[in-house]
Scaffold this motif. Structure first.
Motif, mmCIF file in Angstrom:
data_model
loop_
_atom_site.group_PDB
_atom_site.id
_atom_site.type_symbol
_atom_site.label_atom_id
_atom_site.label_comp_id
_atom_site.label_asym_id
_atom_site.label_seq_id
_atom_site.Cartn_x
_atom_site.Cartn_y
_atom_site.Cartn_z
ATOM 1 N N VAL A 189 37.599 24.504 44.023
ATOM 2 C CA VAL A 189 38.264 24.857 43.746
ATOM 3 C C VAL A 189 37.991 25.180 42.256
ATOM 4 O O VAL A 189 38.082 25.157 41.380
ATOM 5 C CB VAL A 189 39.946 23.964 43.368
ATOM 6 N N SER A 190 38.309 26.866 41.866
ATOM 7 C CA SER A 190 38.352 27.939 40.367
ATOM 8 C C SER A 190 39.215 27.483 39.746
ATOM 9 O O SER A 190 40.209 27.561 39.940
ATOM 10 C CB SER A 190 37.990 29.021 41.364
ATOM 11 N N ARG A 191 38.148 27.215 38.821
ATOM 12 C CA ARG A 191 39.149 26.696 37.241
ATOM 13 C C ARG A 191 38.477 27.970 35.607
ATOM 14 O O ARG A 191 37.456 28.055 36.086
ATOM 15 C CB ARG A 191 38.426 25.615 36.457
ATOM 16 N N GLY A 192 39.328 28.706 35.896
ATOM 17 C CA GLY A 192 39.368 29.774 34.599
ATOM 18 C C GLY A 192 38.777 31.814 35.937
ATOM 19 O O GLY A 192 39.382 32.163 34.819
ATOM 20 N N TYR A 193 38.324 31.064 36.671
ATOM 21 C CA TYR A 193 37.841 32.599 37.374
ATOM 22 C C TYR A 193 39.606 32.660 38.331
ATOM 23 O O TYR A 193 40.071 31.888 39.000
ATOM 24 C CB TYR A 193 36.862 32.257 38.279
ATOM 25 N N HIS A 194 40.132 34.175 38.484
ATOM 26 C CA HIS A 194 41.060 34.232 39.077
ATOM 27 C C HIS A 194 40.512 35.338 40.389
ATOM 28 O O HIS A 194 39.610 36.376 39.449
ATOM 29 C CB HIS A 194 42.395 34.412 38.016
ATOM 30 N N ARG A 195 41.294 34.973 41.457
ATOM 31 C CA ARG A 195 40.673 36.301 42.185
ATOM 32 C C ARG A 195 41.965 37.663 42.134
ATOM 33 O O ARG A 195 41.644 38.740 42.038
ATOM 34 C CB ARG A 195 41.403 36.212 43.332
ATOM 35 N N ALA A 196 43.127 37.116 41.707
ATOM 36 C CA ALA A 196 44.299 38.647 41.526
ATOM 37 C C ALA A 196 44.642 38.103 39.829
ATOM 38 O O ALA A 196 45.610 37.215 40.034
ATOM 39 C CB ALA A 196 44.718 38.499 42.137
ATOM 40 N N ASN A 197 45.653 39.428 39.889
ATOM 41 C CA ASN A 197 46.746 38.782 38.535
ATOM 42 C C ASN A 197 48.037 40.221 39.331
ATOM 43 O O ASN A 197 47.968 40.975 40.367
ATOM 44 C CB ASN A 197 46.353 39.897 36.829
ATOM 45 N N ALA A 198 49.264 39.337 38.645
ATOM 46 C CA ALA A 198 50.516 40.330 38.945
ATOM 47 C C ALA A 198 50.814 41.353 38.539
ATOM 48 O O ALA A 198 50.256 41.297 37.501
ATOM 49 C CB ALA A 198 51.242 39.310 38.971
#
Length: 374
Positions: A189-198
């Protein structure tokens, strides 16, 4: 007015040096996903002043490209993934290609690329499958993976939509992506890294989304995990999707829970197919925001009985464990007395439809090459 048959729109230029039967057999014996390619590819070009033209099936070859091509600098591109299957009667069929065509068109709109019409999409993939039908194996779990791709090829460093674009489709024979059955994978479960934004490109199948997932995927591997699960970028609270698969949870009462399509999650064709089949069984399917804490607490309490991921490549992948810096929770192990899991049953049902072993009640399969006569 009469129209041409779709495959007639793509002129076939045969490869003068196709793989021999022996070379093809060796390549198809145990292919690594996406590493082996067939003899041909589909191509078409778009110019701002002329539209789409030069539709053809040509020998597989490198793509000549100017180093200033917009795709290399600004990632203006979109792509798809779908499969062709050989049925027991020898015919070859595609699975829900119209859905992939619609998603590619949507991705192209978001990436300011010219849309590929459904007619051109189907014509390209069907003509390529027909040309390379000997690459579609009939072995259990084997299929032909098709990769349609739209790229901005104009040589320009201006940050603006390209005036020259190529549409390409390649084909790769693939085996059974998931050969370990009910053995689940561990998920980081990644914390701080995100695949996409709204407002971004999360619901678009484009290269940048996958590039953004590679560092977290590397992090997952370093922690002994096979995939990474992303949380929402706004609150870092709600589960969204894996690097290239959608997430499904099965409650102890048999009902289904899955993240809603919020604009930051790719609307998977396999996701839609699996949810449809689950509803066909009479199961309640709830699509909504799911907090990571709710998921973890549900696993610990026994309310969440199963987790699995769904996507074109692996179809259905059972999840055995969620891991992060601050959590480590495992799904309950199943015994023989428990019978097959929902993940196993759904994988079997969907693949049976894809290979013609079960009734296609939703009209999802599309014949490309008919069964041999006699």
């Amino acid at each position: 007015m009469e129209t041409q048959a779709p495959t007639a729109q793509f002129t076939v230029i045969p490869n003068r040096r196709p793989a021999t039967d022996e070379e093809r057999w060796i390549a198809m014996e145990d292919p690594v996903f996406g590493k082996v390619f067939t003899d041909h590819m589909a191509r078409a070009t778009w110019r701002e002043e002329d539209g789409w033209a030069d539709r053809r099936i040509v020998p597989l070859a490198p793509i000549p490209m100017h180093p200033g091509a917009a795709v290399l600098h600004y990632a203006q591109q979109a792509f798809e993934g779908l499969k062709a299957y050989r049925w027991e009667d020898g015919s070859i069929r595609l699975f829900r290609p119209e859905a992939n065509a619609a998603r590619l068109a949507s991705s192209c709109r978001r990436m300011a690329l010219p849309e590929v019409s459904e007619e051109d999409f189907l014509a390209a993939v069907e003509a390529l499958v027909e040309a390379d039908q000997n690459w579609v194996a009939g072995a259990e779990g084997a299929s032909l993976y098709l990769r349609p791709l739209v790229i901005a090829t104009e040589a320009s460093l201006l940050v603006q939509p390209a005036a020259e674009v190529d549409f390409i489709v390649t084909a790769s024979p693939v085996g059974d992506y998931l050969s370990n059955g009910d053995v689940g994978v561990s998920i980081w479960v990644s914390r701080g890294y995100h695949r996409a934004n709204a407002g971004g490109t999360g619901d678009t199948k484009t290269a940048g989304n996958y590039a953004a997932s590679m560092l977290p995927q590397k992090e997952a591997k370093e922690h002994g995990c096979g995939q990474v699960l992303f949380l929402d970028a706004r609150e870092d609270t709600y589960v969204e999707e894996l690097g290239g698969m959608n997430l499904v949870a099965v409650r102890a009462d048999g009902s289904i829970l899955t993240p809603r399509l919020s604009g930051t999650i790719l609307p998977g064709v396999t996701r839609d197919s699996i949810l449809t089949l689950l509803r066909d069984e009479g199961r309640t399917v709830e699509e909504r925001d799911i907090a990571l804490t709710e998921l973890v607490e549900g696993i610990e309490s026994g309310d969440i009985a199963e987790l699995f991921a769904v996507g074109t490549a692996a179809v259905v992948t059972p999840i055995a464990r969620l891991v992060s810096d601050d959590l480590d929770v495992s799904l309950p192990e199943r015994s023989e007395e428990d019978g097959p899991s929902v993940a196993t049953a759904m994988r079997a049902l969907l693949t049976d439809i894809q290979y013609g072993r079960a009734e296609d009640r939703h009209g999802w399969t599309r014949e490309v090459v008919p069964a041999p006569e006699g």
